[in-house]
Motif scaffolding. Structure first.
Motif, PDB file in Angstrom:
ATOM      1  N   PRO A   1       0.945  -1.329  -0.210  1.00 39.45           N
ATOM      2  CA  PRO A   1       0.273   0.340   0.245  1.00 39.45           C
ATOM      3  C   PRO A   1       0.923   1.380  -0.381  1.00 39.45           C
ATOM      4  CG  PRO A   1      -1.184  -1.231   1.451  1.00 39.45           C
ATOM      5  CD  PRO A   1       0.095  -2.035   0.968  1.00 39.45           C
ATOM      6  N   PRO A   2       1.582   1.132   0.604  1.00 41.91           N
ATOM      7  CA  PRO A   2       2.705   2.270   0.509  1.00 41.91           C
ATOM      8  C   PRO A   2       3.429   2.857  -0.586  1.00 41.91           C
ATOM      9  CG  PRO A   2       3.333   1.131   2.043  1.00 41.91           C
ATOM     10  CD  PRO A   2       2.249   0.272   2.155  1.00 41.91           C
ATOM     11  N   ASP A   3       3.721   1.149  -1.087  1.00 40.12           N
ATOM     12  CA  ASP A   3       4.664   1.981  -3.072  1.00 40.12           C
ATOM     13  C   ASP A   3       3.204   2.428  -3.485  1.00 40.12           C
ATOM     14  OD1 ASP A   3       7.164   1.252  -1.422  1.00 40.12           O
ATOM     15  OD2 ASP A   3       6.730  -0.831  -2.369  1.00 40.12           O
ATOM     16  N   TRP A   4       1.996   1.980  -3.326  1.00 38.57           N
ATOM     17  CA  TRP A   4       1.070   1.814  -4.306  1.00 38.57           C
ATOM     18  C   TRP A   4       0.529   3.378  -3.879  1.00 38.57           C
ATOM     19  CZ3 TRP A   4      -1.256  -0.579  -8.164  1.00 38.57           C
ATOM     20  CH2 TRP A   4      -2.802  -0.266  -9.014  1.00 38.57           C
ATOM     21  N   ASN A   5       0.362   3.567  -3.103  1.00 37.55           N
ATOM     22  CA  ASN A   5      -0.064   5.666  -2.646  1.00 37.55           C
ATOM     23  C   ASN A   5       1.070   6.140  -2.672  1.00 37.55           C
ATOM     24  OD1 ASN A   5      -2.487   4.531  -1.336  1.00 37.55           O
ATOM     25  ND2 ASN A   5      -1.237   4.747   0.503  1.00 37.55           N
ATOM     26  N   MET A   6       2.930   6.298  -3.459  1.00 41.14           N
ATOM     27  CA  MET A   6       3.457   7.047  -3.972  1.00 41.14           C
ATOM     28  C   MET A   6       3.748   6.914  -5.226  1.00 41.14           C
ATOM     29  SD  MET A   6       5.606   8.739  -1.752  1.00 41.14           S
ATOM     30  CE  MET A   6       6.443   8.816  -2.643  1.00 41.14           C
ATOM     31  N   ASP A   7       2.729   6.127  -5.609  1.00 44.62           N
ATOM     32  CA  ASP A   7       2.378   6.419  -7.263  1.00 44.62           C
ATOM     33  C   ASP A   7       3.192   4.891  -7.971  1.00 44.62           C
ATOM     34  OD1 ASP A   7       0.436   7.324  -8.485  1.00 44.62           O
ATOM     35  OD2 ASP A   7       1.673   9.416  -9.060  1.00 44.62           O
ATOM     36  N   ASP A   8       3.571   4.080  -7.145  1.00 44.28           N
ATOM     37  CA  ASP A   8       4.302   2.653  -7.788  1.00 44.28           C
ATOM     38  C   ASP A   8       3.101   1.882  -8.348  1.00 44.28           C
ATOM     39  OD1 ASP A   8       5.814   0.924  -8.791  1.00 44.28           O
ATOM     40  OD2 ASP A   8       6.472   0.646  -6.975  1.00 44.28           O
ATOM     41  N   THR A   9       2.539   2.145  -9.484  1.00 41.28           N
ATOM     42  CA  THR A   9       1.237   1.341  -9.683  1.00 41.28           C
ATOM     43  C   THR A   9       1.505   0.586 -11.249  1.00 41.28           C
ATOM     44  OG1 THR A   9       0.401   3.685 -10.855  1.00 41.28           O
ATOM     45  CG2 THR A   9      -0.737   2.916  -9.000  1.00 41.28           C
ATOM     46  N   SER A  10       2.560   0.552 -11.639  1.00 40.87           N
ATOM     47  CA  SER A  10       2.929   0.313 -13.186  1.00 40.87           C
ATOM     48  C   SER A  10       2.788  -1.491 -12.760  1.00 40.87           C
ATOM     49  CB  SER A  10       4.051   0.571 -13.697  1.00 40.87           C
ATOM     50  OG  SER A  10       5.516  -0.272 -13.147  1.00 40.87           O
ATOM     51  N   ARG A  11       3.313  -2.200 -12.368  1.00 42.57           N
ATOM     52  CA  ARG A  11       2.624  -3.375 -11.876  1.00 42.57           C
ATOM     53  C   ARG A  11       1.015  -4.032 -11.749  1.00 42.57           C
ATOM     54  NH1 ARG A  11       6.778  -5.674  -7.813  1.00 42.57           N
ATOM     55  NH2 ARG A  11       7.186  -3.662  -6.846  1.00 42.57           N
ATOM     56  N   GLY A  12       0.225  -3.209 -11.570  1.00 45.10           N
ATOM     57  CA  GLY A  12      -0.829  -3.577 -11.448  1.00 45.10           C
ATOM     58  C   GLY A  12      -1.711  -4.209  -9.999  1.00 45.10           C
ATOM     59  N   CYS A  13      -2.354  -4.801 -10.579  1.00 41.19           N
ATOM     60  CA  CYS A  13      -3.418  -5.825  -9.593  1.00 41.19           C
ATOM     61  C   CYS A  13      -2.965  -7.296  -9.616  1.00 41.19           C
ATOM     62  CB  CYS A  13      -4.619  -5.397  -9.440  1.00 41.19           C
ATOM     63  SG  CYS A  13      -4.758  -3.041  -9.399  1.00 41.19           S
ATOM     64  N   ARG A  14      -2.913  -8.204  -8.855  1.00 39.88           N
ATOM     65  CA  ARG A  14      -3.486  -9.436  -9.116  1.00 39.88           C
ATOM     66  C   ARG A  14      -4.986  -9.831  -8.037  1.00 39.88           C
ATOM     67  NH1 ARG A  14       2.267  -9.657  -5.546  1.00 39.88           N
ATOM     68  NH2 ARG A  14       1.619  -9.269  -4.029  1.00 39.88           N
TER      69      ARG A  14
END
Length: 237
Positions: free
Chosen positions: A73-86
């Motif tokens: 969650p911290p990485d996602w909130n820092m806009d590290d979203t390129s790996r998407g979701c599973r």
């Protein structure tokens, strides 16, 4: 939910051998530097959604509650979203419609994912498309190939792998996402819990009104002038 459908010019090309979707920004339109609508970078099974910014630091979210971010969650909130979701739960595929317990959740108002590896059949209905996808272990989502007529559309587009470049634009098309049976149960359980909470609130209000009329020290002549949900104060417990 905010919609950007009036800010784009859409074009659908349908032929016996292919179907393609394209859009372009209308002249003199400024989207700003923070919107991901032109070049979504939410990764596989991620959804670019402008309204997500109201509850999340990122414009990206997962396509459904049956998916979770592939990073912390911290990485996602820092806009590290390129790996998407599973997926939270693996799909159950028995190789036939009758043996699979999977189901499909509707995701309306989206620009369909990249169709590079999708398959197309213009000769079947949307219901037949659903059945075909359910019987195919590699099919993760489907949609109508032609939405120019009435009803839910016709023809069949199926995706065999992760959904890429999926964007919410509002008033566009519905994508049906394959999920495990247990995700349906979790959804029903959440709905039940929400209803139980509402029931507790209703009973609490009724008990309070009863106390005003019949409780110790009550004069019994209370007049309720404006009893409505907006005027009910919850303690957050």
């Amino acid at each position: 939910m905010q919609s950007y459908s009036d800010k784009f010019a859409f074009q659908v090309t349908v032929s016996p051998s292919e179907v393609s979707y394209s859009y372009s920004i209308k002249a003199a339109l400024h989207l700003g530097s923070e919107t991901p609508l032109v070049d979504a970078k939410c990764g596989p099974s991620g959804l670019c959604n402008q309204s997500a910014a109201a509850t999340s630091p990122s414009f990206c979210s997962c396509v459904h509650q049956g998916f979770s971010a592939a990073v912390s969650p911290p990485d996602w909130n820092m806009d590290d979203t390129s790996r998407g979701c599973r997926r939270n739960v693996p799909l159950d595929c028995g190789g036939s419609r009758s043996s699979s317990t999977d189901w499909f959740a509707a995701l309306p108002g989206v620009k369909l994912p990249d169709t590079l590896n999708s398959s197309l059949d213009m000769g079947i209905t949307l219901d037949q498309c659903r059945a075909r996808c359910l019987a195919n272990c590699s099919c993760v989502a489907y949609a109508a190939a032609d939405i120019q007529g009435s009803g839910d559309g016709s023809g069949c587009l199926m995706w065999p792998e992760n959904l890429i470049d999926l964007q919410y634009l509002g008033g566009w098309q519905t994508l049906y996402i394959r999920l495990a049976k247990s995700e349906s149960g979790k959804r029903k359980e959440r709905s039940l819990l929400e209803w139980r909470k509402r029931l507790q609130i209703i009973l609490g209000i009724a008990e309070g009104v009863k106390h005003l009329h019949e409780g110790e020290g009550s004069a019994g002549n209370v007049i309720h002038r404006d009893l409505k949900p907006a005027n009910v104060l919850l303690d957050g417990g």
